[in-house]
Design a protein around this motif. Sequence first.
Motif, PDB file in Angstrom:
ATOM      1  N   LEU A   1      -2.322  -0.094  -1.414  1.00  0.00           N
ATOM      2  CA  LEU A   1      -2.339  -1.539  -1.167  1.00  0.00           C
ATOM      3  C   LEU A   1      -1.890  -2.312  -2.400  1.00  0.00           C
ATOM      4  CD1 LEU A   1      -5.619  -2.053   0.891  1.00  0.00           C
ATOM      5  CD2 LEU A   1      -3.292  -2.488   1.662  1.00  0.00           C
TER       6      LEU A   1
ATOM      7  N   PHE B   1       1.717  -2.228  -2.460  1.00  0.00           N
ATOM      8  CA  PHE B   1       2.332  -2.869  -1.292  1.00  0.00           C
ATOM      9  C   PHE B   1       1.978  -4.369  -1.244  1.00  0.00           C
ATOM     10  CE2 PHE B   1       2.556  -3.640   3.383  1.00  0.00           C
ATOM     11  CZ  PHE B   1       3.888  -3.350   3.555  1.00  0.00           C
TER      12      PHE B   1
ATOM     13  N   PRO C   1      -2.373  -7.287  -0.891  1.00  0.00           N
ATOM     14  CA  PRO C   1      -2.927  -8.302   0.018  1.00  0.00           C
ATOM     15  C   PRO C   1      -4.414  -8.594  -0.214  1.00  0.00           C
ATOM     16  CG  PRO C   1      -2.610  -6.227   1.156  1.00  0.00           C
ATOM     17  CD  PRO C   1      -1.982  -6.062  -0.177  1.00  0.00           C
TER      18      PRO C   1
ATOM     19  N   HIS D   1       3.198 -10.553  -2.218  1.00  0.00           N
ATOM     20  CA  HIS D   1       2.802 -10.527  -0.811  1.00  0.00           C
ATOM     21  C   HIS D   1       3.442  -9.283  -0.204  1.00  0.00           C
ATOM     22  CE1 HIS D   1       2.571 -11.790   3.430  1.00  0.00           C
ATOM     23  NE2 HIS D   1       1.563 -12.526   3.029  1.00  0.00           N
ATOM     24  N   PRO D   2       2.821  -8.675   0.816  1.00  0.00           N
ATOM     25  CA  PRO D   2       3.454  -7.520   1.457  1.00  0.00           C
ATOM     26  C   PRO D   2       4.916  -7.788   1.831  1.00  0.00           C
ATOM     27  CG  PRO D   2       1.231  -7.771   2.303  1.00  0.00           C
ATOM     28  CD  PRO D   2       1.476  -8.932   1.366  1.00  0.00           C
ATOM     29  N   GLN D   3       5.204  -9.058   2.184  1.00  0.00           N
ATOM     30  CA  GLN D   3       6.564  -9.457   2.489  1.00  0.00           C
ATOM     31  C   GLN D   3       7.561  -9.024   1.401  1.00  0.00           C
ATOM     32  OE1 GLN D   3       6.753 -13.714   2.741  1.00  0.00           O
ATOM     33  NE2 GLN D   3       7.437 -13.588   4.858  1.00  0.00           N
TER      34      GLN D   3
ATOM     35  N   ILE E   1       8.069  -5.276   1.485  1.00  0.00           N
ATOM     36  CA  ILE E   1       8.874  -4.877   2.652  1.00  0.00           C
ATOM     37  C   ILE E   1      10.341  -5.156   2.376  1.00  0.00           C
ATOM     38  CG2 ILE E   1       9.337  -5.373   5.089  1.00  0.00           C
ATOM     39  CD1 ILE E   1       6.326  -6.102   5.336  1.00  0.00           C
TER      40      ILE E   1
ATOM     41  N   TYR F   1       4.337   0.512   4.711  1.00  0.00           N
ATOM     42  CA  TYR F   1       3.005   1.103   4.546  1.00  0.00           C
ATOM     43  C   TYR F   1       2.332   1.241   5.911  1.00  0.00           C
ATOM     44  CZ  TYR F   1      -1.967   1.389   3.263  1.00  0.00           C
ATOM     45  OH  TYR F   1      -3.282   1.752   3.158  1.00  0.00           O
TER      46      TYR F   1
ATOM     47  N   ASP G   1      -6.129  -2.600  11.053  1.00  0.00           N
ATOM     48  CA  ASP G   1      -5.113  -3.441  10.436  1.00  0.00           C
ATOM     49  C   ASP G   1      -3.699  -2.924  10.621  1.00  0.00           C
ATOM     50  OD1 ASP G   1      -5.163  -1.336   8.710  1.00  0.00           O
ATOM     51  OD2 ASP G   1      -6.270  -2.381   7.147  1.00  0.00           O
ATOM     52  N   GLY G   2      -3.521  -2.019  11.594  1.00  0.00           N
ATOM     53  CA  GLY G   2      -2.182  -1.520  11.841  1.00  0.00           C
ATOM     54  C   GLY G   2      -1.542  -2.167  13.051  1.00  0.00           C
TER      55      GLY G   2
ATOM     56  N   LEU H   1       7.331  -6.202  15.251  1.00  0.00           N
ATOM     57  CA  LEU H   1       6.607  -7.255  14.524  1.00  0.00           C
ATOM     58  C   LEU H   1       7.054  -7.453  13.079  1.00  0.00           C
ATOM     59  CD1 LEU H   1       4.350  -9.361  14.526  1.00  0.00           C
ATOM     60  CD2 LEU H   1       2.799  -7.567  13.779  1.00  0.00           C
ATOM     61  N   ALA H   2       7.231  -6.357  12.354  1.00  0.00           N
ATOM     62  CA  ALA H   2       7.501  -6.505  10.928  1.00  0.00           C
ATOM     63  C   ALA H   2       8.962  -6.841  10.634  1.00  0.00           C
ATOM     64  CB  ALA H   2       7.097  -5.234  10.186  1.00  0.00           C
TER      65      ALA H   2
ATOM     66  N   TRP I   1       7.279   0.652  11.441  1.00  0.00           N
ATOM     67  CA  TRP I   1       7.712   0.645  10.047  1.00  0.00           C
ATOM     68  C   TRP I   1       9.089   1.256   9.869  1.00  0.00           C
ATOM     69  CZ3 TRP I   1       6.063  -2.843   7.122  1.00  0.00           C
ATOM     70  CH2 TRP I   1       4.784  -3.377   7.316  1.00  0.00           C
TER      71      TRP I   1
END
Lengths: 400, 504
Positions: B306, B309, B312, B332-334, B337, B343, B351-352, B365-366, B420
Motif C-alpha cells: 500500500l 501504491f 491511500p 494517490h493510487p491514481q 496506476i 495492486y 476493498d477489491g 472501473l480502474a 487490473w
Amino acid sequence: MTFFENAKKVLQQNIREYGMYIALFVIMVFFTITTNGTFISSRNIVNLINQTGYIAVLAVGMTLIIIIRQIDLSVGFLAGFLGAIAAIAMADPKVIPNGLNLPVYAVIPLTLSLGVMAGLITGFLVAQMKIPSFVASLAGWLIYRGAILVVTESTGTIIIANSAFNAIGNGFIPDIPDIGILPGVHKLTLLLGVVAVILLVINEFNNRRKKQSYNFEVLPTEIFALKLIFLAAIIGGITWILAGYQGLSWTAVIVLLVTLIYNFVMSQTVLGRHIYAIGGNPDAAELSGISVKKLVYVVFGSMGMLSALSGILFTSRLQSATTTAGTLFELDAIAAAYVGGVSAAGGVGKVVGSIIGALVMTSLTSGMNLMGIGISYQYIVRGAVLAAAVIFDVTTRGKN
Amino acid sequence: MNAPILEMKNITKEFPGVKALSDVSFQVAKGEIHCLVGENGAGKSTLMKILSGVYPHGNYNGDVIFNGRVQKFSGISDSEKAGIAIIYQELALIPEMTVYENIFLGHEIKNGLLIDWNETIKQAGEMLKKVNLDINPATKVRNLGVGKQQLVEIAKALSKDVKLLILDEPTSSLNETDSENLLALLRDLKHQGVTSIMISHKLKEVIEIADTITVLRDGQTVATLSKDEVTEHKLIKHMVGREINNIYPKREHKPSQEIVLEVKNWNAYHPTLGRAILKDVSFNLKKGEIIGFAGLIGSGRTELALSIFGNPDGYRLSGELFINGIKKQFHHPQDAIKTGIAYVTEDRKGDGLILIQDVKQNITLANLYKISQRGIVNNNAEIQVANQYKADLNIKTPSVEQKVSNLSGGNQQKVCLGKWLFVGPDILILDEPTRGIDVGAKYEIYTIMKDLVKQGMSIIMISSELPEVLGMSDRVYIVSAGKIAGELNAEEATQEKVMQLATN
C-alpha cells in the motif's frame, strides 16, 4: 418463445425499475376515478408539475448525495435563503433597503453560483474535515434558517415585481401563431411532443443497431415495438393533456432539462460511473485510482446549485420571498429519493426514479386535496406510502 | 504429566469447499503452558474458536472434554461460564471506558439493581495487582499502550475466575520488554494454578515458555512435543514438512537484468496505530520477474504494498522509490496506476470489488477513460472488453452483466485480476492472490502469472502460503516485523529457511 412469455420475462427482470411507474400509474388512475376526472384535468396536471418542480430538482441532487452514502439536511433552508437573496438582488432599493436592482439574467447565475459555494462548504466539512454529513448539514440547516431571518428581518416577506423572474414558476412557453387549426390547443407544446417522440424512436433504433453490430442480445422485435409504442403513448398522452391547458410551463421545461442532463451524466459518463463506484465501495474506488474526496466536492457542489435552483423556482412561484421558505423541503426531497428506489446503503439509485418518487408524493397530496381529505390524514398516507415503497425496494433487491 | 484439564478428540470442521480441521486431537494438562504452533491457515484459530464456542456445538464433529465433562458450548458465554477465556490478537476492550469498567464489563458487580462502583474499583485494583500492572483503575483504556491493554484483558479474564486462558499471538504487537513482562506473567499465573494455551509464531519464545507444544499443519495434528525434546529446527520441520505437490506451471523463462522497481531505505509510520510499521526496507524487482514476499500475517507485507501504491492510508513515509530508474513520489493510487503499477488487494470483497455492481463494471472501473470519448462511456465497448477478459481468464459467469457477488471466490479473484490487467500495468502486485479459492482456480491463476511475466510484466506476489511462494517466485524476500529479514533465490529457498527467517 411466444410474445407473452417474452413480455413476462422482460417484466420480471425489470420489476424493480418498472415498479415505481406502475405505482404512479395506479395512484393517478385511483385519484382520477375518485375525483370524477378532475385529477387528470389539464389544469390540475399542470399545477401538479409546477408544485413538484422545486422538490424534484432537490430530489435529483439528493439522489447523488445518497448514492455516495451521505445526506444533506441543509438544502431546504439553503433554497429558502438563496431565494430571498435573489429577491433582494432584484429589488428596487427604494422599496427594499438593501435592494441591488440587478437584472434577472444576472441574478440567476449569481444565485446558482452562491448555491455551488454553499455546497462546496458542506463538501469541505465532509471530505476534508471528515465530519459526518448528517452533522455538517445539520449545522447548515440551522445557519441557513437563521440567515433567512436575518435577511428578511427588516422587511418581512419580500414581494417580487420582476415579471420575467415570476414567469419561471408561473409562466408557460409561448405558442406559435394561430394558423387556424386545433383551436384552444397549445400547438408548440404539441409540436415539441411530436419532436420528442421522433427523437426517442431514432435514439432507440440507433442503440439497437449499435448493439446488433456488436452481436449483443437485443429485445425481441415485438417487445421492442411494444416498448416504443408504450413510451410514445405516454409522451403523447402527457403532451396532449398539457397542450389542452396553457402548454408546457417553464418549470416543467427546467425540471425536464435538469433530469435529462443528470440522467445522462449518471448513466453515460465516466463521472457518473465513478460516483456509483464510490457509493458501492469507497475503499475499492480509492484503490482503483478514483479520488473520493474530489467527487464528494462535486456531488455536494451540485447539490448546492440545485438548492439554489429550487429556491429560484419556489420564490418565483410565490412571487415573493418569505421568512419560512424552504421549511421541510429537505425531507420531501429525501422521501422522494427513497420512494424512487435510491438505496440507503449507497451505490444504487436513478435520477429518473427520484423524479417519479417526487411525482408520486405530490400526486398523493394533490389527489387527497381534491378529495377533501384533511392534512392530518395526508401525512399519514404519505408516510405509509414511503414505508411501502422502501419495503418493496428492500424485498425485491438481489432477486435478479 | 498431570491429568488433562482439556481434551479435544477427533475434531473435524468443514467450511464450504475447505476442510479446516480433520480429525484433530489435542490435550492440555492441568497447570501447564501449552503452545500451539503452525503456519498461517494451519487451523489453530479454528480449533480455538471451537473451544471457545464461537463455532457452536453441532457445527463440528468430535468432542470437547473440559474439566472431565463433555462440553456442548453454544456460544462464548457458555465457555466463559465453564472457565475458559480467550484473548485475541485484536484486543476487545472499549477504549473510551475506564480500566475498571472494562474489566467488569458483562459481569458487573451489582448491589440490587444498581452497579456497585466502589466494590468494582476495589476488585479491579486487586485484579491489576495479579497481573503486575501498576496503574489507576480509573484510567481510560485509550490512554494505555498495547502491552498494558493486553494485561488489562488478562485481568478481565482473571476476574471471571478463569481456569483456562487462551492467548492468540499475544506478543505479535508488543515490543521486547512488554513481551518479556507478559511471558513472566504467564509463568506467574501458572504458579497460581491457571492453565494457558498460547498461539504464537515466535518460536524462540515458544521454546522458552512452553511445557508442551502441539504443531498443527493443514488442519491436522502433526506432533506433540514436550519441552525437553524440542528444538527450533524440529519445530520448523514439523510445521512445513508437507509434500510439495507440483501444481506449479513450469518456469521456462529467465527474467532480464533490467530493474523496473527499486525501493531504498523505506520507512513507514502508522499515525493511528502510533508506531513504525516498516523499517528500512530495500528491495528491487526486475523486468519479467516474479518476486515473492513471504512472512507471517501482520509482518507488514500488505502495508509495504500500500505504501508503494500511492499510500491511500496516509502513512508517514521516508525513503526512495524508483520506477525504471526514475525517482517517484505518489500521492494517490491514481499516480501509481498512471506510472504502470497495479495492486490486486488481499481482501477482494472488502476493498477489491464493488459487489453490488456487475462483472463488466468492475473490470473497467480502474480505466474507464480507455472506453470513453469525451467523458462518455461507450457501453458496448465495455461489454466487449469484459467479454474478452471473461474468455481470456476463463471467468465462469453466465454473462458479464452478472453481479460479482453471485460469483465464486475464484471467479471473483479473476475479475479483480481482469480489472487490473485492463489498466495495462508493467508492475503487478498480487496480495494473497489465491486465498480461499479452489485448487483448479489456483492453477489457472498461476498459469496466467507465468504468461504475464513471459510478456514482460513484473510481478510482486505477497503470499502466506509457503509452497506457493517457493513454487512461483524467482526470488523470495522474507518480511518479519516490518523489516526485510532475508532474500533467497529460487534455487536456495526452502520452506525451512524461509520459516526460520520469518519467525525470528
